[in-house]
Enzyme design. Structure first.
Site, PDB file in Angstrom:
ATOM      1  N   THR A  44      21.964  40.101  24.170  1.00 10.63           N
ATOM      2  CA  THR A  44      22.325  38.949  23.334  1.00 10.63           C
ATOM      3  C   THR A  44      21.100  38.145  22.923  1.00 10.63           C
ATOM      4  OG1 THR A  44      22.784  37.704  25.360  1.00 10.63           O
ATOM      5  CG2 THR A  44      24.653  38.745  24.263  1.00 10.63           C
ATOM      6  N   HIS A  49      15.962  36.375  31.103  1.00 12.93           N
ATOM      7  CA  HIS A  49      15.478  35.121  31.668  1.00 12.93           C
ATOM      8  C   HIS A  49      15.595  35.190  33.191  1.00 12.93           C
ATOM      9  CE1 HIS A  49      19.715  34.031  32.160  1.00 12.93           C
ATOM     10  NE2 HIS A  49      19.896  34.326  30.885  1.00 12.93           N
ATOM     11  N   HIS A  52      18.371  36.727  35.275  1.00 11.10           N
ATOM     12  CA  HIS A  52      18.513  38.182  35.403  1.00 11.10           C
ATOM     13  C   HIS A  52      17.665  38.756  36.541  1.00 11.10           C
ATOM     14  CE1 HIS A  52      19.553  37.679  31.005  1.00 11.10           C
ATOM     15  NE2 HIS A  52      20.569  38.396  31.432  1.00 11.10           N
ATOM     16  N   LYS A  86      32.349  31.642  30.532  1.00 11.04           N
ATOM     17  CA  LYS A  86      31.770  30.922  29.408  1.00 11.04           C
ATOM     18  C   LYS A  86      32.779  29.910  28.894  1.00 11.04           C
ATOM     19  CE  LYS A  86      28.001  33.366  29.404  1.00 11.04           C
ATOM     20  NZ  LYS A  86      26.729  32.767  29.841  1.00 11.04           N
ATOM     21  N   ARG A  90      30.963  33.364  22.584  1.00  8.55           N
ATOM     22  CA  ARG A  90      29.575  33.564  22.192  1.00  8.55           C
ATOM     23  C   ARG A  90      29.445  33.677  20.676  1.00  8.55           C
ATOM     24  NH1 ARG A  90      26.219  35.568  26.404  1.00  8.55           N
ATOM     25  NH2 ARG A  90      27.349  36.043  28.322  1.00  8.55           N
ATOM     26  N   GLN A 181      33.783  47.266  29.793  1.00  8.50           N
ATOM     27  CA  GLN A 181      32.878  47.436  30.922  1.00  8.50           C
ATOM     28  C   GLN A 181      33.464  48.406  31.939  1.00  8.50           C
ATOM     29  OE1 GLN A 181      30.805  43.930  32.236  1.00  8.50           O
ATOM     30  NE2 GLN A 181      30.640  44.671  34.330  1.00  8.50           N
ATOM     31  N   ASP A 202      29.157  36.498  38.517  1.00 10.33           N
ATOM     32  CA  ASP A 202      30.130  36.282  37.442  1.00 10.33           C
ATOM     33  C   ASP A 202      30.699  37.602  36.917  1.00 10.33           C
ATOM     34  OD1 ASP A 202      27.722  37.078  36.354  1.00 10.33           O
ATOM     35  OD2 ASP A 202      27.847  35.762  34.603  1.00 10.33           O
ATOM     36  N   LYS A 237      23.669  25.859  37.665  1.00 10.02           N
ATOM     37  CA  LYS A 237      23.339  27.273  37.496  1.00 10.02           C
ATOM     38  C   LYS A 237      21.995  27.454  36.804  1.00 10.02           C
ATOM     39  CE  LYS A 237      25.132  31.587  35.498  1.00 10.02           C
ATOM     40  NZ  LYS A 237      26.209  32.200  34.701  1.00 10.02           N
ATOM     41  N   LYS A 240      19.880  30.590  31.306  1.00  7.12           N
ATOM     42  CA  LYS A 240      19.592  30.241  29.921  1.00  7.12           C
ATOM     43  C   LYS A 240      20.275  28.934  29.557  1.00  7.12           C
ATOM     44  CE  LYS A 240      21.527  32.758  26.841  1.00  7.12           C
ATOM     45  NZ  LYS A 240      21.934  33.882  26.018  1.00  7.12           N
ATOM     46  N   THR A 241      19.500  27.978  29.051  1.00  6.40           N
ATOM     47  CA  THR A 241      20.055  26.714  28.587  1.00  6.40           C
ATOM     48  C   THR A 241      19.536  26.448  27.189  1.00  6.40           C
ATOM     49  OG1 THR A 241      18.202  25.381  29.400  1.00  6.40           O
ATOM     50  CG2 THR A 241      19.998  25.823  30.952  1.00  6.40           C
TER      51      THR A 241
END
Length: 428
Positions: A44, A49, A52, A86, A90, A181, A202, A237, A240-241
């Protein structure tokens, strides 16, 4: 290479996993010689980051124990977007951008795994787009959809949290992600005999879907494990922000900033992070850090972690460069060791700086940089020996800058005490 039978014990002692599906049988299974396991990464973004890092390090642990890791790039699943925990759906990205991201992630991930120590179990990188691209929706629903009831899917924790929100809800596209998945797990089971999927905490619901599908189709037991969720000491958490993402790509987050991030983590986090982010066990950690001075131990642990992760993510040469900057700024390093690219990097990192179009005297520069708030205070501070120019103490209260103070004909470092630094960028 370690004794394979001990890998779960080794990782459990490091409190690495939050959940393991059928741990007893998994431990027996891992006694086999040729074991493949996998973890998926959706492209994505064009970089991973720090969120991961735990699944990457988990795969790396398994590789070090002699198992073969498979990295699955989600070329297809990224088109849908994982809704797991989420708040909003997305944003959809173009296929061209997703393909570019896939190339970037593959290159980034290969850096961690293919080395001379693991010649016999090098990582395998696959892309799930290869088996989804010609899979029609009718075939997918007929072959896979029939094994999942709506009741089962809506009771997944990540789905329930979205369904109760009136303004957001969940699209059918996102709702179907778990099935995609699950099919990934099935395909890798069929082609490589993969029986273990790992991922972030998650991903637990998605992993269970794959275990369920394989059980229904092949009556075989497969396994899943999720690492502890990477959170700050306040429960927030990591990852990514919008404004403060720590990327693994040096172009998006510089190695110096990456290093500084780990040095500045909370004291309460350091012991857990040493367990999770390094390959050494608790016994060796205790041997390395046995100083009676608690504060000194904390500092040394943070430096060790920062150096270890900077080398892991960016390589040995980059770590040397970062340490050179650190030594100059915060130690007793000589200005002769600084390189022009170090100055450029510090500007990118946001070190306090100003641009000057003409030479000024030192008191006016100190006021201009806001290191002091008056010329009188500036002069007193200079006389006291608190100001350094390029690492050298300057006590001449009305010192005038000249070309001899310029590094690479552009830069001058000013410091007040041990922690306040400023970079002057001369455009003359």
């Amino acid at each position: 290479m370690r004794n394979k039978t001990n890998i779960l014990d080794f990782l459990n002692k490091k409190n690495f996993f939050s959940k393991i599906f059928n741990q007893f049988e998994l431990n027996n299974y891992l006694k086999n010689k040729n074991v493949f396991l996998y973890c998926g990464f959706d492209p994505t973004e064009n970089s991973l980051h720090i969120g991961h890092l735990l699944p990457i390090i988990c795969l790396k642990h398994f590789q070090n124990f002699g198992y073969t890791p498979i990295i699955l790039i989600g070329g297809a699943t990224s088109i849908v977007g994982d809704p797991s925990f989420k708040i909003y759906e997305r944003k959809k990205q173009s296929l061209d951008l997703l393909r570019f991201n896939q190339i970037c992630l593959e290159k980034q991930l290969l850096f961690f795994f293919n080395n001379q120590e693991c010649l016999n179990n090098k990582v395998i990188i696959l892309n799930n787009y290869s088996w989804f691209k010609n899979f029609s929706i009718l075939s997918f629903l007929r072959k896979i959809g029939i094994y999942f009831s709506v009741n089962y899917m809506i009771h997944k924790e990540s789905v329930k949290k979205r369904l109760i929100k009136e303004k957001t809800g969940m699209s059918f596209t996102e709702f179907s992600y778990s099935l995609l998945q699950a099919y990934d797990f099935l395909k890798l089971y069929e082609k490589y005999g993969v029986k273990l999927q790992i991922g972030g905490s998650d991903q637990w619901g998605n992993i269970l879907s794959g275990i369920r599908l394989i059980k229904k189709l092949y009556k075989d037991d497969v396994f899943g494990a999720t690492n502890s969720l990477l959170v700050k000491s306040n429960g927030e958490k990591f990852g990514k922000t919008e404004t403060d993402t720590i990327w693994l790509d040096a172009k998006k987050t510089s190695p110096f900033k990456f290093y500084q991030f780990w040095v500045n983590i909370s004291d309460e986090d350091i012991d857990n992070f040493l367990q999770w982010f390094t390959f050494i066990d608790e016994k060796k950690i205790n041997i390395l850090f046995h100083d009676n001075n608690f504060i000194k131990n904390i500092i040394n642990k943070k430096i060790f972690l920062a150096e270890f992760l900077t080398k892991l993510v960016h390589g040995k040469d980059v770590l040397i460069s970062v340490k050179r900057i650190i030594f100059f700024l915060f130690g007793n390093g000589s200005i002769t060791n600084i390189k022009e690219e170090d100055c450029i990097q510090l500007l990118k990192d946001g070190i306090p700086s100003i641009i000057c179009n003409s030479f000024l005297d030192l008191p006016h520069i100190l006021v201009k940089t806001l290191l002091v708030n008056s010329l009188n205070k500036a002069r007193n501070m200079i006389i006291s020996g608190a100001i350094k120019i390029n690492g050298i103490v300057q006590t001449q209260k009305d010192y005038n800058f000249s070309k001899s103070d310029l590094l690479f004909n552009k830069y001058t470092f000013i410091s007040k005490g041990k922690k306040n630094y400023f970079l002057i960028y001369w455009k003359i």
